[in-house]
Structure formats: C-alpha cells, structure tokens
Design a protein around this motif. Structure first.
Motif, PDB file in Angstrom:
ATOM      1  N   ASN A 107     -90.736 -56.730 -10.954  1.00 23.04           N
ATOM      2  CA  ASN A 107     -90.976 -55.976  -9.737  1.00 23.04           C
ATOM      3  C   ASN A 107     -89.839 -56.124  -8.730  1.00 23.04           C
ATOM      4  N   THR A 108     -89.101 -57.229  -8.820  1.00 25.85           N
ATOM      5  CA  THR A 108     -88.029 -57.453  -7.860  1.00 25.85           C
ATOM      6  C   THR A 108     -86.644 -57.204  -8.452  1.00 25.85           C
ATOM      7  N   ALA A 109     -86.568 -56.722  -9.697  1.00 19.92           N
ATOM      8  CA  ALA A 109     -85.265 -56.441 -10.307  1.00 19.92           C
ATOM      9  C   ALA A 109     -84.550 -55.365  -9.498  1.00 19.92           C
ATOM     10  N   ASP A 110     -83.299 -55.601  -9.210  1.00 19.96           N
ATOM     11  CA  ASP A 110     -82.559 -54.752  -8.302  1.00 19.96           C
ATOM     12  C   ASP A 110     -81.656 -53.796  -9.081  1.00 19.96           C
ATOM     13  N   HIS A 111     -81.578 -52.565  -8.605  1.00 17.36           N
ATOM     14  CA  HIS A 111     -80.732 -51.555  -9.233  1.00 17.36           C
ATOM     15  C   HIS A 111     -79.255 -51.923  -9.108  1.00 17.36           C
ATOM     16  N   ALA A 112     -78.887 -52.545  -8.007  1.00 18.22           N
ATOM     17  CA  ALA A 112     -77.486 -52.911  -7.792  1.00 18.22           C
ATOM     18  C   ALA A 112     -77.016 -53.956  -8.804  1.00 18.22           C
ATOM     19  N   ILE A 113     -77.883 -54.905  -9.143  1.00 19.36           N
ATOM     20  CA  ILE A 113     -77.502 -55.936 -10.114  1.00 19.36           C
ATOM     21  C   ILE A 113     -77.270 -55.305 -11.481  1.00 19.36           C
ATOM     22  N   ARG A 114     -78.112 -54.355 -11.852  1.00 17.84           N
ATOM     23  CA  ARG A 114     -77.917 -53.659 -13.132  1.00 17.84           C
ATOM     24  C   ARG A 114     -76.619 -52.867 -13.127  1.00 17.84           C
ATOM     25  N   SER A 115     -76.329 -52.218 -12.027  1.00 12.24           N
ATOM     26  CA  SER A 115     -75.092 -51.438 -11.944  1.00 12.24           C
ATOM     27  C   SER A 115     -73.871 -52.340 -12.019  1.00 12.24           C
ATOM     28  N   TRP A 116     -73.904 -53.473 -11.319  1.00 14.18           N
ATOM     29  CA  TRP A 116     -72.769 -54.390 -11.373  1.00 14.18           C
ATOM     30  C   TRP A 116     -72.601 -54.994 -12.764  1.00 14.18           C
ATOM     31  N   SER A 117     -73.696 -55.230 -13.465  1.00  7.85           N
ATOM     32  CA  SER A 117     -73.561 -55.769 -14.823  1.00  7.85           C
ATOM     33  C   SER A 117     -72.954 -54.720 -15.764  1.00  7.85           C
ATOM     34  N   ILE A 118     -73.281 -53.452 -15.567  1.00  6.51           N
ATOM     35  CA  ILE A 118     -72.676 -52.399 -16.382  1.00  6.51           C
ATOM     36  C   ILE A 118     -71.195 -52.253 -16.036  1.00  6.51           C
ATOM     37  N   ILE A 119     -70.845 -52.403 -14.771  1.00  2.00           N
ATOM     38  CA  ILE A 119     -69.431 -52.357 -14.374  1.00  2.00           C
ATOM     39  C   ILE A 119     -68.678 -53.522 -15.005  1.00  2.00           C
ATOM     40  N   ALA A 120     -69.274 -54.712 -15.010  1.00  2.86           N
ATOM     41  CA  ALA A 120     -68.632 -55.868 -15.638  1.00  2.86           C
ATOM     42  C   ALA A 120     -68.488 -55.662 -17.144  1.00  2.86           C
ATOM     43  N   MET A 121     -69.493 -55.045 -17.767  1.00  2.00           N
ATOM     44  CA  MET A 121     -69.410 -54.766 -19.205  1.00  2.00           C
ATOM     45  C   MET A 121     -68.287 -53.786 -19.511  1.00  2.00           C
ATOM     46  N   SER A 122     -68.135 -52.765 -18.676  1.00  2.00           N
ATOM     47  CA  SER A 122     -67.059 -51.807 -18.923  1.00  2.00           C
ATOM     48  C   SER A 122     -65.695 -52.463 -18.674  1.00  2.00           C
ATOM     49  N   GLY A 123     -65.627 -53.391 -17.722  1.00  2.00           N
ATOM     50  CA  GLY A 123     -64.389 -54.140 -17.522  1.00  2.00           C
ATOM     51  C   GLY A 123     -64.035 -54.980 -18.734  1.00  2.00           C
ATOM     52  N   ALA A 124     -65.049 -55.594 -19.344  1.00  2.00           N
ATOM     53  CA  ALA A 124     -64.812 -56.371 -20.563  1.00  2.00           C
ATOM     54  C   ALA A 124     -64.305 -55.469 -21.685  1.00  2.00           C
ATOM     55  N   LEU A 125     -64.899 -54.282 -21.817  1.00  2.00           N
ATOM     56  CA  LEU A 125     -64.434 -53.349 -22.846  1.00  2.00           C
ATOM     57  C   LEU A 125     -62.994 -52.907 -22.599  1.00  2.00           C
ATOM     58  N   ILE A 126     -62.672 -52.608 -21.353  1.00  2.00           N
ATOM     59  CA  ILE A 126     -61.327 -52.136 -21.022  1.00  2.00           C
ATOM     60  C   ILE A 126     -60.286 -53.214 -21.306  1.00  2.00           C
ATOM     61  N   PHE A 127     -60.522 -54.429 -20.828  1.00  2.00           N
ATOM     62  CA  PHE A 127     -59.513 -55.468 -20.987  1.00  2.00           C
ATOM     63  C   PHE A 127     -59.438 -56.009 -22.413  1.00  2.00           C
ATOM     64  N   ASN A 128     -60.575 -56.127 -23.104  1.00  2.00           N
ATOM     65  CA  ASN A 128     -60.513 -56.539 -24.506  1.00  2.00           C
ATOM     66  C   ASN A 128     -59.871 -55.455 -25.367  1.00  2.00           C
ATOM     67  N   GLY A 129     -60.150 -54.199 -25.057  1.00  2.00           N
ATOM     68  CA  GLY A 129     -59.494 -53.104 -25.774  1.00  2.00           C
ATOM     69  C   GLY A 129     -57.995 -53.089 -25.533  1.00  2.00           C
ATOM     70  N   GLY A 130     -57.589 -53.362 -24.299  1.00  2.00           N
ATOM     71  CA  GLY A 130     -56.160 -53.457 -24.005  1.00  2.00           C
ATOM     72  C   GLY A 130     -55.500 -54.589 -24.762  1.00  2.00           C
ATOM     73  N   TYR A 131     -56.197 -55.701 -24.892  1.00  2.00           N
ATOM     74  CA  TYR A 131     -55.665 -56.830 -25.660  1.00  2.00           C
ATOM     75  C   TYR A 131     -55.483 -56.454 -27.130  1.00  2.00           C
ATOM     76  N   TYR A 132     -56.505 -55.835 -27.727  1.00  2.00           N
ATOM     77  CA  TYR A 132     -56.393 -55.461 -29.137  1.00  2.00           C
ATOM     78  C   TYR A 132     -55.324 -54.397 -29.361  1.00  2.00           C
ATOM     79  N   TYR A 133     -55.152 -53.501 -28.394  1.00  2.00           N
ATOM     80  CA  TYR A 133     -54.106 -52.496 -28.537  1.00  2.00           C
ATOM     81  C   TYR A 133     -52.720 -53.142 -28.456  1.00  2.00           C
ATOM     82  N   LEU A 134     -52.517 -54.065 -27.515  1.00  2.00           N
ATOM     83  CA  LEU A 134     -51.223 -54.720 -27.395  1.00  2.00           C
ATOM     84  C   LEU A 134     -50.949 -55.660 -28.560  1.00  2.00           C
ATOM     85  N   LYS A 135     -52.008 -56.214 -29.142  1.00  2.00           N
ATOM     86  CA  LYS A 135     -51.847 -57.164 -30.250  1.00  2.00           C
ATOM     87  C   LYS A 135     -51.419 -56.460 -31.532  1.00  2.00           C
TER      88      LYS A 135
END
Length: 83
Positions: free
Chosen positions: A29-57
């Motif tokens: 009941n107290t789960a916040d929409h902002a926390i979910r949005s920030w976790s999705i933003i962090a997940m996309s950041g992980a995808l972007i930077f890990n993808g950049g690492y694999y591309y450079l590697k």
C-alpha cells in the motif's frame, strides 16, 4: 575507458538490486511510483554501461543491442516520469 564503463555498470546494477529489495520489503500500500521509476532508470543505466563495456571489449553486436535497449527504456521512463 573499459574499466570505467564496467565500474558504472556494476554500480547501477547494485543500485537496481537494492531498490528492488527495498520495494519487496515495503508494504504494498505504501510502495511509491518514484522508487519504481528510479529503479528502472538505474536498470537502464546498467544496460547502457555494461553494453558499452562489451562493445569496447570485443566490438560485439551484443554491446550495441544492450546499449540500444537501455537507451530506449531510459527514454520511455523519462518521458513518463514526472519531475
């Protein structure tokens, strides 16, 4: 540069995991929409930077796909997320 991308990818992945655990521990009941949005933003950041690492590697297509998917998710979330 590869090490920097790898470090940021790992940090964003840890932030995503911690935010997910925080959401599991919170009451539904107290789960916040902002926390979910920030976790999705962090997940996309992980995808972007890990993808950049694999591309450079290896100059692999996997890195391009990961970075592209992360960027698309980030754009979608930022277009809906109210600031």
């Amino acid at each position: 540069m590869k090490g920097f991308f790898r470090l940021l990818g790992i940090l964003f992945a840890l932030i995503t995991i911690l935010m997910g655990l925080f959401l599991l521990a919170k009451d539904e009941n107290t789960a916040d929409h902002a926390i979910r949005s920030w976790s999705i933003i962090a997940m996309s950041g992980a995808l972007i930077f890990n993808g950049g690492y694999y591309y450079l590697k290896d100059r692999s297509k996997q890195g391009i796909v990961m970075t592209s998917v992360g960027a698309v998710i980030l754009i979608m979330v930022l277009s809906v997320f109210p600031f």
